[in-house]
Design a protein around this motif. Structure first.
Motif, PDB file in Angstrom:
ATOM      1  N   ASP A 120      -9.791  -6.590  -8.424  1.00  0.00           N
ATOM      2  CA  ASP A 120     -10.778  -7.632  -8.742  1.00  0.00           C
ATOM      3  C   ASP A 120     -10.087  -8.839  -9.371  1.00  0.00           C
ATOM      4  N   GLY A 121     -10.406 -10.030  -8.881  1.00  0.00           N
ATOM      5  CA  GLY A 121      -9.840 -11.249  -9.420  1.00  0.00           C
ATOM      6  C   GLY A 121      -8.480 -11.622  -8.850  1.00  0.00           C
ATOM      7  N   PHE A 122      -8.062 -10.978  -7.765  1.00  0.00           N
ATOM      8  CA  PHE A 122      -6.742 -11.303  -7.209  1.00  0.00           C
ATOM      9  C   PHE A 122      -6.709 -12.755  -6.725  1.00  0.00           C
ATOM     10  N   LYS A 123      -5.530 -13.348  -6.808  1.00  0.00           N
ATOM     11  CA  LYS A 123      -5.341 -14.745  -6.390  1.00  0.00           C
ATOM     12  C   LYS A 123      -4.728 -14.873  -4.995  1.00  0.00           C
ATOM     13  N   MET A 124      -3.984 -13.841  -4.586  1.00  0.00           N
ATOM     14  CA  MET A 124      -3.322 -13.897  -3.284  1.00  0.00           C
ATOM     15  C   MET A 124      -3.076 -12.488  -2.784  1.00  0.00           C
ATOM     16  N   VAL A 125      -3.153 -12.298  -1.477  1.00  0.00           N
ATOM     17  CA  VAL A 125      -2.819 -11.010  -0.876  1.00  0.00           C
ATOM     18  C   VAL A 125      -1.866 -11.251   0.280  1.00  0.00           C
ATOM     19  N   GLU A 126      -0.862 -10.380   0.401  1.00  0.00           N
ATOM     20  CA  GLU A 126       0.133 -10.489   1.469  1.00  0.00           C
ATOM     21  C   GLU A 126       0.346  -9.119   2.101  1.00  0.00           C
ATOM     22  N   ARG A 127       0.579  -9.115   3.389  1.00  0.00           N
ATOM     23  CA  ARG A 127       1.025  -7.891   4.053  1.00  0.00           C
ATOM     24  C   ARG A 127       2.542  -7.952   4.120  1.00  0.00           C
ATOM     25  N   LEU A 128       3.204  -7.121   3.330  1.00  0.00           N
ATOM     26  CA  LEU A 128       4.659  -7.175   3.237  1.00  0.00           C
ATOM     27  C   LEU A 128       5.336  -6.494   4.412  1.00  0.00           C
ATOM     28  N   ASP A 129       4.733  -5.431   4.897  1.00  0.00           N
ATOM     29  CA  ASP A 129       5.216  -4.737   6.088  1.00  0.00           C
ATOM     30  C   ASP A 129       4.064  -3.898   6.621  1.00  0.00           C
ATOM     31  N   GLU A 130       4.347  -3.051   7.572  1.00  0.00           N
ATOM     32  CA  GLU A 130       3.276  -2.321   8.262  1.00  0.00           C
ATOM     33  C   GLU A 130       2.451  -1.438   7.333  1.00  0.00           C
ATOM     34  N   GLN A 131       3.075  -0.969   6.251  1.00  0.00           N
ATOM     35  CA  GLN A 131       2.369  -0.044   5.357  1.00  0.00           C
ATOM     36  C   GLN A 131       2.006  -0.633   3.995  1.00  0.00           C
ATOM     37  N   THR A 132       2.467  -1.825   3.672  1.00  0.00           N
ATOM     38  CA  THR A 132       2.426  -2.302   2.294  1.00  0.00           C
ATOM     39  C   THR A 132       1.679  -3.619   2.147  1.00  0.00           C
ATOM     40  N   TYR A 133       0.709  -3.634   1.227  1.00  0.00           N
ATOM     41  CA  TYR A 133      -0.061  -4.840   0.910  1.00  0.00           C
ATOM     42  C   TYR A 133       0.119  -5.167  -0.569  1.00  0.00           C
ATOM     43  N   LYS A 134       0.338  -6.434  -0.859  1.00  0.00           N
ATOM     44  CA  LYS A 134       0.576  -6.870  -2.236  1.00  0.00           C
ATOM     45  C   LYS A 134      -0.536  -7.811  -2.682  1.00  0.00           C
ATOM     46  N   PHE A 135      -1.198  -7.445  -3.796  1.00  0.00           N
ATOM     47  CA  PHE A 135      -2.224  -8.286  -4.402  1.00  0.00           C
ATOM     48  C   PHE A 135      -1.659  -8.894  -5.690  1.00  0.00           C
ATOM     49  N   SER A 136      -1.675 -10.207  -5.761  1.00  0.00           N
ATOM     50  CA  SER A 136      -1.119 -10.919  -6.911  1.00  0.00           C
ATOM     51  C   SER A 136      -2.235 -11.508  -7.768  1.00  0.00           C
ATOM     52  N   PHE A 137      -1.950 -11.627  -9.074  1.00  0.00           N
ATOM     53  CA  PHE A 137      -2.950 -12.042 -10.060  1.00  0.00           C
ATOM     54  C   PHE A 137      -2.363 -13.103 -10.983  1.00  0.00           C
ATOM     55  N   ALA A 138      -3.240 -13.813 -11.670  1.00  0.00           N
ATOM     56  CA  ALA A 138      -2.794 -14.823 -12.623  1.00  0.00           C
ATOM     57  C   ALA A 138      -2.417 -14.209 -13.957  1.00  0.00           C
ATOM     58  N   ASN A 139      -2.994 -13.045 -14.278  1.00  0.00           N
ATOM     59  CA  ASN A 139      -2.852 -12.516 -15.637  1.00  0.00           C
ATOM     60  C   ASN A 139      -2.344 -11.078 -15.713  1.00  0.00           C
ATOM     61  N   LYS A 140      -1.823 -10.539 -14.612  1.00  0.00           N
ATOM     62  CA  LYS A 140      -1.239  -9.197 -14.671  1.00  0.00           C
ATOM     63  C   LYS A 140      -0.268  -9.015 -13.507  1.00  0.00           C
ATOM     64  N   ASN A 141       0.489  -7.932 -13.567  1.00  0.00           N
ATOM     65  CA  ASN A 141       1.470  -7.648 -12.519  1.00  0.00           C
ATOM     66  C   ASN A 141       0.788  -7.336 -11.189  1.00  0.00           C
ATOM     67  N   PRO A 142       1.512  -7.507 -10.092  1.00  0.00           N
ATOM     68  CA  PRO A 142       0.915  -7.234  -8.782  1.00  0.00           C
ATOM     69  C   PRO A 142       0.487  -5.775  -8.622  1.00  0.00           C
ATOM     70  N   VAL A 143      -0.461  -5.562  -7.742  1.00  0.00           N
ATOM     71  CA  VAL A 143      -0.875  -4.226  -7.323  1.00  0.00           C
ATOM     72  C   VAL A 143      -0.532  -4.084  -5.843  1.00  0.00           C
ATOM     73  N   TYR A 144       0.139  -2.989  -5.503  1.00  0.00           N
ATOM     74  CA  TYR A 144       0.510  -2.721  -4.119  1.00  0.00           C
ATOM     75  C   TYR A 144      -0.368  -1.589  -3.590  1.00  0.00           C
ATOM     76  N   ILE A 145      -0.874  -1.753  -2.383  1.00  0.00           N
ATOM     77  CA  ILE A 145      -1.671  -0.712  -1.748  1.00  0.00           C
ATOM     78  C   ILE A 145      -0.963  -0.306  -0.468  1.00  0.00           C
ATOM     79  N   LEU A 146      -0.779   0.992  -0.310  1.00  0.00           N
ATOM     80  CA  LEU A 146      -0.005   1.494   0.821  1.00  0.00           C
ATOM     81  C   LEU A 146      -0.730   2.626   1.525  1.00  0.00           C
TER      82      LEU A 146
END
Length: 204
Positions: A120-146
């Motif tokens: 919740d509140g993510f600022k950007m999302v990227e697909r890093l590779d076939e299995q990995t998604y990175k959610f970036s935030f203004a106020n905390k470390n990224p969350v990766y979903i695989l």
């Protein structure tokens, strides 16, 4: 859609409404196996209900993540409650509730709750590779979903994460468990075991 809007000189946010939370077994492209699974759901087969609810939990992460990385700005998971106890013509939609028809939360409810708490509140999302998604935030470390649709594998995340160890949070796929039962482990960054069940990866 965004490209077409840009070509025509405007931009609007894209919302995905009525995003089905589970596997759509009765589409025009449904296989004989999928139609058979739907018939078993209709018949109340316990093993099929267990399978469907587990798949629903997985998809309640996969569908929103895929939508967000594709440029969708907001998603609405459907529906809030099952209609399987009613005489309706809703087909597979009868089973798409995050709550069952006794208003008891299903595994997808708790998994979706975990997803919201993580991204919740993510600022950007990227697909890093076939299995990995990175959610970036203004106020905390990224969350990766695989996850990996092709089965089990060890994933090396060291090219994305500099720390030696990361925290892995599992989703809920079993009836009777809540988000408070989510398994949490600390694992080596260069050897994260993944399969078709989505996981969350975070750093301290």
């Amino acid at each position: 859609f965004k490209q077409k809007m840009q070509e025509n000189g405007y931009q609007k946010t894209i919302w995905s409404d009525d995003m089905s939370s589970g596997p759509f077994l009765t589409s025009e492209f449904a296989t004989e196996e999928e139609l058979s699974l739907f018939d078993k759901l209709e018949a109340g087969d316990p093993a099929t209900i267990t399978w469907f609810r587990s798949e629903q939990a997985k998809l309640s992460v996969k569908k929103p993540v895929t939508a967000f990385v594709s440029g969708v700005d907001r998603v609405f998971i459907s529906s809030n409650i099952d209609w399987s106890g009613f005489q309706t013509n809703l087909g597979i939609w009868k089973y798409m509730g995050l709550l069952d028809n006794n208003v008891k939360p299903k595994p997808a409810f708790y998994t979706y709750k975990i997803l919201v708490s993580k991204i919740d509140g993510f600022k950007m999302v990227e697909r890093l590779d076939e299995q990995t998604y990175k959610f970036s935030f203004a106020n905390k470390n990224p969350v990766y979903i695989l996850w990996n649709e092709q089965g089990s594998m060890n994933k090396d995340l060291s090219k994305y994460i500099l720390m030696d160890k990361v925290t892995l949070t599992h989703i809920i796929t079993q009836t009777g468990k809540t988000d408070k039962d989510a398994e949490i482990n600390v694992v080596q960054t260069n050897s994260v075991l993944i399969d078709d069940v989505p996981i969350f990866i975070e750093t301290s």
